[in-house]
Scaffold this active site. Structure first.
Site, short mmCIF file in Angstrom:
data_model
loop_
_atom_site.label_atom_id
_atom_site.label_comp_id
_atom_site.label_asym_id
_atom_site.label_seq_id
_atom_site.Cartn_x
_atom_site.Cartn_y
_atom_site.Cartn_z
N GLY A 87 0.83 -1.20 0.00
CA GLY A 87 0.00 0.00 0.00
C GLY A 87 0.85 1.24 0.00
O GLY A 87 1.51 1.54 1.00
N ALA B 187 -0.04 4.56 -0.54
CA ALA B 187 -0.70 5.86 -0.41
C ALA B 187 0.21 6.74 0.46
O ALA B 187 1.36 6.39 0.73
CB ALA B 187 -2.08 5.70 0.19
N VAL B 188 -0.29 7.87 0.91
CA VAL B 188 0.55 8.84 1.62
C VAL B 188 1.27 8.21 2.82
O VAL B 188 2.49 8.32 2.96
CB VAL B 188 -0.30 10.04 2.08
CG1 VAL B 188 0.52 10.95 2.99
CG2 VAL B 188 -0.79 10.83 0.88
N ARG C 105 -1.27 -2.45 -5.36
CA ARG C 105 -2.19 -3.10 -6.29
C ARG C 105 -2.00 -2.58 -7.71
O ARG C 105 -2.04 -3.34 -8.68
CB ARG C 105 -3.64 -2.87 -5.83
CG ARG C 105 -4.70 -3.56 -6.68
CD ARG C 105 -6.06 -3.37 -6.05
NE ARG C 105 -6.38 -1.96 -5.88
CZ ARG C 105 -6.94 -1.21 -6.82
NH1 ARG C 105 -7.22 -1.71 -8.02
NH2 ARG C 105 -7.21 0.06 -6.58
N SER D 215 0.13 7.07 14.09
CA SER D 215 -0.36 8.45 14.08
C SER D 215 0.76 9.43 13.82
O SER D 215 1.86 9.28 14.33
CB SER D 215 -1.01 8.80 15.42
OG SER D 215 -1.40 10.16 15.42
N GLY D 216 0.45 10.43 13.01
CA GLY D 216 1.42 11.48 12.73
C GLY D 216 1.21 12.12 11.38
O GLY D 216 1.88 13.10 11.04
N LYS E 74 -5.50 3.61 19.26
CA LYS E 74 -5.41 4.57 18.15
C LYS E 74 -6.76 5.22 17.89
O LYS E 74 -6.86 6.42 17.60
CB LYS E 74 -4.90 3.86 16.88
CG LYS E 74 -4.90 4.73 15.60
CD LYS E 74 -4.11 6.02 15.78
CE LYS E 74 -3.75 6.69 14.46
NZ LYS E 74 -4.87 7.00 13.59
N HIS F 154 -7.24 7.77 20.51
CA HIS F 154 -6.36 8.88 20.13
C HIS F 154 -7.06 9.79 19.14
O HIS F 154 -7.07 11.02 19.28
CB HIS F 154 -5.07 8.33 19.54
CG HIS F 154 -4.24 9.32 18.79
ND1 HIS F 154 -4.58 9.77 17.51
CD2 HIS F 154 -3.09 9.97 19.10
CE1 HIS F 154 -3.68 10.65 17.11
NE2 HIS F 154 -2.77 10.79 18.04
N ASN F 155 -7.66 9.20 18.12
CA ASN F 155 -8.35 10.00 17.10
C ASN F 155 -9.57 10.71 17.67
O ASN F 155 -9.88 11.83 17.28
CB ASN F 155 -8.75 9.11 15.92
CG ASN F 155 -7.57 8.76 15.03
OD1 ASN F 155 -6.41 8.83 15.45
ND2 ASN F 155 -7.83 8.38 13.80
N GLU G 56 -8.30 13.59 19.42
CA GLU G 56 -7.91 14.54 18.37
C GLU G 56 -9.11 15.35 17.89
O GLU G 56 -9.02 16.57 17.71
CB GLU G 56 -7.28 13.76 17.22
CG GLU G 56 -6.84 14.58 16.03
CD GLU G 56 -6.37 13.69 14.89
OE1 GLU G 56 -6.86 13.84 13.75
OE2 GLU G 56 -5.51 12.81 15.14
N TYR G 57 -10.25 14.68 17.69
CA TYR G 57 -11.49 15.38 17.31
C TYR G 57 -11.82 16.44 18.35
O TYR G 57 -12.17 17.58 18.02
CB TYR G 57 -12.66 14.38 17.24
CG TYR G 57 -12.87 13.69 15.92
CD1 TYR G 57 -14.08 13.82 15.23
CD2 TYR G 57 -11.90 12.89 15.36
CE1 TYR G 57 -14.31 13.16 14.03
CE2 TYR G 57 -12.11 12.23 14.16
CZ TYR G 57 -13.31 12.37 13.50
OH TYR G 57 -13.52 11.72 12.32
N ARG H 51 -19.01 18.39 13.64
CA ARG H 51 -18.63 18.18 12.23
C ARG H 51 -19.85 17.85 11.38
O ARG H 51 -19.97 18.30 10.24
CB ARG H 51 -17.59 17.05 12.12
CG ARG H 51 -16.24 17.39 12.73
CD ARG H 51 -15.17 16.44 12.25
NE ARG H 51 -13.92 16.64 12.97
CZ ARG H 51 -12.76 16.10 12.62
NH1 ARG H 51 -12.70 15.32 11.54
NH2 ARG H 51 -11.66 16.32 13.32
N SER I 191 -39.98 -5.60 34.23
CA SER I 191 -39.08 -5.75 33.08
C SER I 191 -37.66 -5.93 33.59
O SER I 191 -37.42 -6.04 34.80
CB SER I 191 -39.20 -4.51 32.18
OG SER I 191 -38.42 -4.67 31.02
#
Length: 484
Positions: free
Chosen positions: A11, A13-14, A35, A130-131, A185, A188-189, A192-193, A289, A479
């Site tokens: 993979g 990607a960035v 791929r 993360s970073g 993680k 962590h995100n 971050e939000y 958001r 109940s």
């Protein structure tokens, strides 16, 4: 080229591409697969040219090129692509080989994959990374979890690849079994939000309540980054509020106010609901958001719904001090909620998370890195069984001192009619936590009245449940009692 590479990355990607370059710069030989082979070729003839990096267009040859036990790290989009590539890999792997998922996978998927892959005699690691782009290249925070016997083979690669902080330590540590790495993680995100939303609300407050110019706002964020609010997110906000285009206009003013998200914030909120934890500040940051994305509706409503008539008449410097200290107070509450969620998951899933270590490895490389994390690490070193971060002596003193500033900022924001989703929900959590008797007694009475869900009594031991015939016409059938 057989058995020559220390690790393989699938993979490009960035994150994947930059992580490859990072590992190679630390002295490791890296095999890469994508791929679309044209992307591999472009990488090899560009940023990877002349480096100890080899590319493959065939999964079997890619795997064969790796030293035993083979270590294949997937930097792929979460979900079905990960499962699909795992199935491609398995036929070419031998017992004891290691598959690593370095993407933002859901921790429950990691739990499932760990069990599935271990049954095949292989090892599986789900690791948070993360970073962002810069962190992947220069040193991220790395959060591995899963098959512990794989750690001895990955530790020599991951430790130097991760960010190194001033005391010489690496921002990587073993997190725990199963999906622990990806859960940490995910939280962590979520934090971050919350951090980002709190900063955005402070920016909004300066801009629309205090009527501050872009240079004034830039100066405030720059000053904050020199003090206890110092963090990567405050630092980049200072840069963003001082970024001008060639025509002299501020770029920030031209960016559409509709925020996106990739799902980790939503997963964090869902996990909090699953574990029965109040994650109100972080939840509000996710919902903020969602509200921002309804741009067309908001434009329509802005022309029809009138807010308060307001003009700030106080002392700007005093309110700016309140804003900074209030932001710090809200930040404490946000992290309290995040670490509380990790504590609940660790207890229920028997992960035995080390919260001091988690705070420590977040000090460098990752998006939420800040001086503040040293204090959290110290708190859990002093008391590993700390039930709530606000009860740590340092944070207790800080929140008690800063709460008045947070209240004044929220009061002024409400008077001005600007939304302060996360600041307000954070204060509500603090006030709820310090309230010994909440009105949930009435709520339990209501539930028993209409649904016979029962209640506990203050004059009887916890765990004994009661039902009342509130109307005189009900029966004795009850109940179930919901504990979360």
């Amino acid at each position: 080229m057989k058995d020559t590479h220390n690790i393989g990355i699938a993979g490009l990607a960035v994150m994947g591409e930059n992580l490859v370059l990072n590992m190679e710069s630390k002295g490791f030989s890296v095999a890469v697969y994508n791929r679309t082979y044209s992307k591999t070729e472009k990488f090899l003839s560009g940023r990877a040219e002349g480096k100890n990096i080899s590319g493959f267009d065939n999964v079997q040859e890619f795997v064969k090129s790796l030293q035993s036990p083979r270590k294949v790290m997937l930097m792929l989009k979460a979900g079905p692509p990960v499962d699909a590539f795992i199935e491609q890999l398995i036929p070419f792997l031998d017992q004891g080989d290691i598959i690593i998922d370095g993407g933002n996978s859901h921790y429950l998927d990691t739990e499932r994959r760990t069990e599935y892959i271990e049954k095949k005699g292989l090892l599986f690691i789900g690791t948070g990374v993360s970073g962002g782009e810069e962190g992947a290249l220069k040193g991220p925070s790395i959060m591995p979890g899963g098959s512990y016997s794989a750690w001895q083979h990955l530790e020599p690669i991951f430790m130097p690849t991760a960010a190194q902080v001033d005391d010489g330590s690496s921002c990587c540590t073993w997190i725990g079994a199963g999906g622990a790495g990806h859960f940490v993680k995910m939280v962590h995100n979520g934090i971050e939000y919350g951090d980002m939303q709190l900063i955005c609300e402070a920016y909004h407050f300066m801009k629309d309540v205090l009527d501050m110019s872009a240079p004034e706002i830039h100066t405030v964020f720059t000053d904050w980054n020199r003090g206890e609010l110092s963090s990567y997110l405050i630092e980049i906000t200072a840069d963003i509020t001082n970024f001008y285009e060639e025509d002299g206009s501020l770029l920030l003013d031209k960016i559409l106010d509709a925020a996106g998200q990739k799902g980790t914030g939503k997963w964090t909120v869902n996990a909090a609901l699953d574990f029965g934890l109040p994650l109100s500040l972080i939840s509000e940051s996710v919902f903020a958001r969602c509200l921002s994305s309804a741009k067309e509706l908001r434009v329509t409503a802005a022309h029809q719904l009138k807010g308060p008539d307001y003009q700030f008449k106080g002392d700007k410097s005093t309110l700016l001090e309140d804003l900074g200290k209030g932001l710090y107070a809200a930040k404490i509450i946000s992290y309290t909620q995040g670490f509380g969620l990790m504590q609940a998951a660790s207890k229920e899933l028997d992960w035995r998370l080390d919260f001091s270590e988690i705070a420590r490895i977040w000090r460098g490389g990752c998006i939420i890195r800040s001086l503040f994390l040293d204090r959290i690490s110290d708190a859990y070193i002093m008391n590993p069984e700390l039930s709530n971060m606000l009860l740590d002596p340092y944070f207790k003193a800080k929140i008690e001192d800063a709460q008045s500033h947070l209240r004044r900022v929220i009061q002024e924001g409400i008077a001005a009619g600007i939304p302060m989703h996360s600041h307000t929900s954070g204060l509500n959590y603090f006030d709820g936590l310090r309230t010994a008797r909440l009105p949930a007694n009435l709520l339990q009475a209501q539930r028993d009245y209409f649904g016979a869900h029962m209640y506990e009594r203050t004059d009887r031991p916890r765990g004994e449940w009661f039902h009342s015939n509130w109307t005189g016409t009900g029966g004795d059938t009850t109940s179930t009692a919901y504990l979360k």
